[in-house]
Scaffold this active site. Sequence first.
Site, short mmCIF file in Angstrom:
data_model
loop_
_atom_site.label_atom_id
_atom_site.label_comp_id
_atom_site.label_asym_id
_atom_site.label_seq_id
_atom_site.Cartn_x
_atom_site.Cartn_y
_atom_site.Cartn_z
N CYS A 1 -5.56 13.14 -3.12
CA CYS A 1 -5.36 14.56 -2.84
C CYS A 1 -6.16 15.40 -3.80
CB CYS A 1 -3.89 14.92 -2.93
SG CYS A 1 -3.58 16.63 -2.53
N ARG B 1 -24.82 6.41 8.47
CA ARG B 1 -24.93 4.96 8.63
C ARG B 1 -26.41 4.62 8.77
NH1 ARG B 1 -19.62 3.90 10.59
NH2 ARG B 1 -18.36 5.46 9.47
N GLY C 1 -29.81 4.37 9.92
CA GLY C 1 -30.54 4.88 11.08
C GLY C 1 -29.92 6.07 11.77
#
Length: 273
Positions: free
Chosen positions: A118, A258, A260
């Site tokens: 948090c 991610r 590519g």
Amino acid sequence: MSKETKQVQVNTVKQTRIIRYQNGTAPSGDDDMLIGETPVAIEYNGIAYTVMMCTPSDLEEFAVGFSLTEGIIDHVRDIHDIEIVQACSGITMSVIVANRCLNRLKEKRRSLTGTTGCGVCGAEQLSAVVRSIQPVANNTSFQLQRLDSVLSALSQAQSYNRLTGASHAAAFINADGEVEIVFEDVGRHIALDKLIGWICRHRYQQSGSILVTSRASFEMVQKVAACGIEILLAVSAATSMAVELAETLNVTLCGYCRPGRMNVYSNPQRLTE
């Protein structure tokens, strides 16, 4: 800071005995590694502020980054000393700040113990959640063709995660598109605070990007903007409030980073081919 900070040596990874169940094999005893999680009490000039659960490493950087992103200090120069003391029940970080910063504690002092996940736990008022921060400048760019290499470098640098599978990480990508340093913690916000503390201490503001292994929630955007970073890349998704805040603060926010591919949520002008 006028004095040397004092680091506490605590095991950040511990070995434990488990029973491992796998399909097709009989249960068997095995050794496993667990990431450390320790309560860290933070006090300013002797005034208790909050307790955060975190991995007990790079605590000086955490103290600096947390103080800045909480809005208690404006610059690392506002911290005069950090003393870190280990007790039987956890760790206490005693931070000495400039006297003018103490007036802010009354407005920002938390009432609850913070958790590992948090960024705003214990805020007593809604107005304390979203801070007034100036929009960032336009001095940074990120070359899209560097995405795969920085993701690979981040993965290789996550030593705690390789051992335990339980840590988040935050990485600084310099102006050449290279991962310069990575900080890990069981809490995603704390990993980011550690990195921001390092950025502030080494004066790398506005010269690179930040990559985190978590989702991008609004407080992550708020933290990077507070130290002048213009680009936040996240491995997971962004929240609606994060996107709105990124647009307001002129931050380039990207999620689902991610190999590519990535999703660009705001201010794409800093991303170059």
